[in-house]
Design an enzyme around this catalytic site. Structure first.
Site, PDB file in Angstrom:
ATOM      1  N   HIS A 144       0.865  -1.193   0.000  1.00 31.76           N
ATOM      2  CA  HIS A 144       0.000   0.000   0.000  1.00 31.76           C
ATOM      3  C   HIS A 144       0.902   1.244   0.000  1.00 31.76           C
ATOM      4  O   HIS A 144       0.950   1.992   0.976  1.00 31.76           O
ATOM      5  CB  HIS A 144      -0.902  -0.038   1.235  1.00 31.76           C
ATOM      6  CG  HIS A 144      -2.090   0.876   1.165  1.00 31.76           C
ATOM      7  ND1 HIS A 144      -2.379   1.657   0.062  1.00 31.76           N
ATOM      8  CD2 HIS A 144      -3.069   1.140   2.076  1.00 31.76           C
ATOM      9  CE1 HIS A 144      -3.477   2.353   0.298  1.00 31.76           C
ATOM     10  NE2 HIS A 144      -3.914   2.064   1.519  1.00 31.76           N
ATOM     11  N   GLN A 147      -0.234   4.911   0.955  1.00 34.31           N
ATOM     12  CA  GLN A 147      -0.485   5.129   2.378  1.00 34.31           C
ATOM     13  C   GLN A 147       0.811   5.440   3.120  1.00 34.31           C
ATOM     14  O   GLN A 147       0.872   6.356   3.945  1.00 34.31           O
ATOM     15  CB  GLN A 147      -1.153   3.892   2.987  1.00 34.31           C
ATOM     16  CG  GLN A 147      -1.539   4.081   4.443  1.00 34.31           C
ATOM     17  CD  GLN A 147      -2.621   5.117   4.632  1.00 34.31           C
ATOM     18  OE1 GLN A 147      -3.677   5.028   4.034  1.00 34.31           O
ATOM     19  NE2 GLN A 147      -2.353   6.131   5.464  1.00 34.31           N
ATOM     20  N   CYS A 273      -3.729   3.504   9.289  1.00 34.72           N
ATOM     21  CA  CYS A 273      -4.139   3.910   7.938  1.00 34.72           C
ATOM     22  C   CYS A 273      -5.648   4.098   7.823  1.00 34.72           C
ATOM     23  O   CYS A 273      -6.111   4.772   6.923  1.00 34.72           O
ATOM     24  CB  CYS A 273      -3.640   2.900   6.916  1.00 34.72           C
ATOM     25  SG  CYS A 273      -4.342   1.250   7.092  1.00 34.72           S
ATOM     26  N   ARG A 301      -3.145  11.871   2.555  1.00 36.04           N
ATOM     27  CA  ARG A 301      -3.242  11.008   1.375  1.00 36.04           C
ATOM     28  C   ARG A 301      -3.452  11.877   0.133  1.00 36.04           C
ATOM     29  O   ARG A 301      -2.833  11.666  -0.903  1.00 36.04           O
ATOM     30  CB  ARG A 301      -4.419  10.022   1.525  1.00 36.04           C
ATOM     31  CG  ARG A 301      -4.188   8.870   2.482  1.00 36.04           C
ATOM     32  CD  ARG A 301      -3.185   7.867   1.967  1.00 36.04           C
ATOM     33  NE  ARG A 301      -3.569   7.305   0.683  1.00 36.04           N
ATOM     34  CZ  ARG A 301      -4.407   6.278   0.507  1.00 36.04           C
ATOM     35  NH1 ARG A 301      -4.947   5.683   1.551  1.00 36.04           N
ATOM     36  NH2 ARG A 301      -4.665   5.806  -0.696  1.00 36.04           N
TER      37      ARG A 301
HETATM   38  N1  NVA Z   1      -4.472  -3.829   5.412  1.00 37.62           N
HETATM   39  C1  NVA Z   1      -5.747  -3.239   5.109  1.00 37.62           C
HETATM   40  C2  NVA Z   1      -5.574  -1.785   4.767  1.00 37.62           C
HETATM   41  C3  NVA Z   1      -6.856  -1.065   4.471  1.00 37.62           C
HETATM   42  C4  NVA Z   1      -6.627   0.349   4.022  1.00 37.62           C
HETATM   43  C5  NVA Z   1      -6.412  -3.996   3.970  1.00 37.62           C
HETATM   44  O1  NVA Z   1      -5.695  -4.395   3.042  1.00 37.62           O
HETATM   45  O2  NVA Z   1      -7.624  -4.204   4.010  1.00 37.62           O
HETATM   46  N1   CP Z   2      -6.334   3.778   4.233  1.00 36.33           N
HETATM   47  C1   CP Z   2      -7.053   3.495   3.150  1.00 36.33           C
HETATM   48  O1   CP Z   2      -6.529   3.116   2.107  1.00 36.33           O
HETATM   49  O2   CP Z   2      -8.388   3.699   3.299  1.00 36.33           O
HETATM   50  P1   CP Z   2      -9.547   3.250   2.284  1.00 36.33           P
HETATM   51  O3   CP Z   2      -9.598   1.742   2.320  1.00 36.33           O
HETATM   52  O4   CP Z   2     -10.780   3.878   2.841  1.00 36.33           O
HETATM   53  O5   CP Z   2      -9.211   3.731   0.924  1.00 36.33           O
END
Ligand code: NVA
Ligand code: CP
Length: 318
Positions: A144, A147, A273, A301
């Site tokens: 990610h 983030q 996050c 973000r």
């Molecule tokens: N680790 C989480 C982050 C969400 C923003 C996911 O992948 O669902």
């Molecule tokens: N932190 C993040 O990516 O949030 P969303 O899943 O809401 O996009």
């Protein structure tokens, strides 16, 4: 400098810069992006119009849910004078088995930049290999990067350089943890990782080779001791919902609470996050407490992604 209109480029053209993992950019490029993000944020706060991406279109493809990623990319692109196309698996041919390569060839002839949130990183890589325009990772099972870009920018805003600092990661060895490791290797800080057995980070998946960029701790209290930043994430990431009950049991001791924050540095920050589950991975008095910077983190973000899109499309300004 304005590059030629990107949809005329062939996939693999050297002028196409993708952002698929944190390590796709180098340390000096991050220094530049953080500077640009600060300038772009200030302009936004002052209602100063800044529209370098007029006539540019961003396609956003979501195969998983989102609040922050969607709003930050969409609002950010409009603020920079561009426009946005929003696609999901359910309302496009992506959900009806159109090959990802074909989707990439078609979509990238009509827009200037693409953001994708999907499952396997391999799918994103395949899309990028067939795209005529830059592709940004909006979250995969493995990484990610947008983030962590926002998180490090937020750290810098509050405390200055992250170089040499200690980031405590409490919880799942997931996409966020992997990306923190890549950032640590690249920008010169250390991640103290504590996960339950069976949920460890895998350096091969994280894509790091320097063993000094992270240290593993059995006890999350030990990971937090002396940390400059304590951070965590949901116990069950998107796509892993079938494991929810087993994870709730395994992760019960990996809840960031006031005791963990108390052994970190007195001026340690807390980040998440989001979305968060109070009473699971973090107690309410931590996420809603004085050391938490989660709302700045979420807002940032948008500012860092505006800087990222500007860089991928226009290169360095000035
Ligand atoms: N680790 C989480 C982050 C969400 C923003 C996911 O992948 O669902
Ligand atoms: N932190 C993040 O990516 O949030 P969303 O899943 O809401 O996009």
């Amino acid at each position: 400098m304005n590059t030629p209109r990107v949809p005329t480029m062939k996939p693999g053209h050297s002028l196409i810069k993708h952002y698929l993992q944190f390590k796709d950019l180098r340390a000096p490029e991050y220094a530049y992006l953080f500077e640009r993000a600060a300038i772009i944020k200030k302009r936004f706060k002052n209602y100063e119009k800044y529209q370098p991406l007029a006539d540019r279109t961003l396609a956003m493809i979501f195969e998983k849910a989102s609040t922050r990623t969607r709003v930050s990319f969409e609002a950010g692109m409009y603020q920079m004078g561009g426009s946005v196309v929003h696609l999901t698996t359910g309302d496009s041919q992506l959900g009806r088995s159109e090959p990802i390569e074909d989707s990439a060839k078609v979509i990238s002839r009509m827009v200037d930049i693409v953001m994708i949130r999907t499952y396997e990183q391999a799918k994103l890589t395949k899309f990028a290999a067939n795209s005529r325009v830059p592709v940004i990772n909006g979250l995969t099972n493995e990484y990610h990067p947008c983030q962590i870009l926002a998180d490090i920018f937020t750290y810098i805003e509050h405390r200055g350089s992250i170089q040499g600092k200690v980031v405590a990661w409490v919880g799942d060895g997931n996409n966020m943890a992997n990306t923190w490791l890549q950032a640590a290797e690249l920008l010169g800080f250390t991640v103290h990782v504590s996960t339950p057995n069976g949920y460890e980070v895998d350096p091969a998946v994280a894509g790091v080779s320097n063993p000094d960029c992270y240290k593993v701790f059995k006890d999350p209290m030990d990971a937090c001791r002396g940390a400059d930043l304590v951070t965590t994430d949901v116990w069950t990431s998107m796509g892993y919902e079938a494991e929810n009950e087993a994870r709730k049991k395994a992760f019960a001791d990996w809840c960031v609470d006031a005791e963990m924050m108390a052994v970190a540095k007195p001026d340690a920050l807390f980040m998440h996050c989001l979305p968060a589950h109070r009473g699971e991975e973090v107690e309410a008095d931590v996420i809603d407490g004085p050391q938490s910077v989660v709302w700045d983190e979420a807002e940032n973000r948008m500012h860092v992604q505006k800087a990222l899109m500007e860089y991928l499309l226009l290169g360095r300004i000035g």
